[in-house]
Scaffold this active site. Sequence first.
Site, mmCIF file in Angstrom:
data_model
loop_
_atom_site.group_PDB
_atom_site.id
_atom_site.type_symbol
_atom_site.label_atom_id
_atom_site.label_comp_id
_atom_site.label_asym_id
_atom_site.label_seq_id
_atom_site.Cartn_x
_atom_site.Cartn_y
_atom_site.Cartn_z
ATOM 1 N N GLU A 104 15.073 -15.051 0.282
ATOM 2 C CA GLU A 104 15.293 -15.856 1.380
ATOM 3 C C GLU A 104 14.458 -17.326 1.422
ATOM 4 O OE1 GLU A 104 15.032 -14.234 5.257
ATOM 5 O OE2 GLU A 104 16.617 -12.447 4.688
ATOM 6 N N ASP A 157 1.075 -1.096 0.143
ATOM 7 C CA ASP A 157 0.070 -0.037 -0.015
ATOM 8 C C ASP A 157 0.928 1.216 -0.108
ATOM 9 O OD1 ASP A 157 -2.703 1.160 0.314
ATOM 10 O OD2 ASP A 157 -1.958 2.059 2.214
#
Length: 545
Positions: free
Chosen positions: A255, A204
């Site tokens: 990751e 957002d």
Amino acid sequence: MHSTTPWWRSAVIYQVYIRSFADGNGDGVGDIAGLRSRLPYLEQLGVDALWINPWYKSPMADGGYDVADFREIDPLFGTVADAEQLIAEAHRHGIRIIPDIVPNHTSDQHTWFQAALAAGPGSPERERYIFRPGRGPDGAEPPNDWVSCFGGPAWTRLPDGEWYLHLYAPEQPDLNWQHPDVHADFESILRFWFSRGVDGFRIDVAHGLVKDPELPDLPPLLDSADGPRHHIQHPHWDRDEVHAIYRTWRKVADEFEGDRCFVAEAWADTPERLAAYVRPGGLHTAFNFDFLMASWDAKDLRAVIDDSLAMLHAVGAPATWVLSNHDVMRHTSRYARKTVARWVPNERYQPEGNVDLELGTRRARAAALLMLALPGGAYLYQGDELGLPEVEDLPESVLQDPIWERSGHTDHGRDGCRVPLPWSGQSAPFGFSPENAPAEPWLPQPANWGERSVEAQTGDESSMLELYRTALRIRRENPALGDGTMTWLDAPSGVLSFRRDPGFVCVVNLSTEPYRLPDHTSILLASGPVTSGLLAPHQAAWLAA
């Protein structure tokens, strides 16, 4: 579709405005249980992922975009355990999950902000937000002239005399992204949800976050629509420093296994500024608001498509096309005006003129086939596939969008595109809540929505729902569609015609005259009847050629 390509380059992602999707516990508000119960529907529809509007713990001053705790689900929607169950079940249905994340601000009920209020001026706790003394002899004037996106000044004064910044509602204080705690906490939040199986995040206000530390007044040019603006750094929008944050976030996503991705809600002045968000090592995708804002005009749409593809190709990113979302008038109603003007950012769409929903529906069906044939991915807003119109006659007594109050009752706000979905039956709540549910939906549904319900449209080959289901099936099966390139074909003014290889042609007739389709071996799908090889006005066709 393209097994060697990351899924997000071609994905069709379905936006779930969770309060209005499906109510599982009968309180009149959509929730995780309701969403879980409708996963088979979403799998049958053929979408690849769900973007879920904020479901975090929140006082709901702005529909959940005022987050009090990013690691908790609001009790209105369920629990973290419910969210984990949803993620696992969605994955079994072949659907990925992309929650919203709101890094520009928190709720004023967040523990950090409450600690800042208690600690007082000059305290370390206040440094995580943007507190400043006021201007003028007694500090009674705001620190600068910035304005809130919801109207009025972007500053609120506290009883101790200091002011705090909120680019949205006063209940949404802006974070200070110069502070290491903010960086560390959001990286922790990302890992919290990635470790629970989410496949990415929609960010957002991705163009916000970083503010000029000097907090200068707005330059005069920024208030003007005239002249080039791209060379001026706005003091709080789209600053160059924001990209370092997203490069770090990209490393966090990397990751984890499985092509985790980010999509940016980023407003930028030029295509080049937007492309900066999706450069290698940055975010994966960004919403294409220019496509949503375009008028129903072949020349305008073609220019938007060309500019978007050129800009994104230069940085190796895919396009993500979108027609509607929870903040704008539904496109069936936007297109229901004889003349569809270009929409201007930061001015919510208020089209004028008589509403012709039959025309709007014809155009919306054609627009769906255009969007789903373009290179890249696409976002569907819940109810697009049902052809839902904007509910433009909600009684003032039921309006809940904060814009209604903050505009002094001059702007009805965004509730008209947020009305709960109709699933079945001929009377409210149209299957939105369980049959034995006593509660009314949190916003009232139009009495005639039974004819637009999932139940009513299922199996009706002429319905919007079956058009979407068929289009998404063809899109998955056809190697020409999804990520890749396109080639424009010769066509008269008012007609868009392009080829996707191998052997796929999309034709959209935005003119007022029938158009004879080019040579083809078969019609794969059309938005309306094709007679004698003629494509009627405001219709589209997919051809095998």
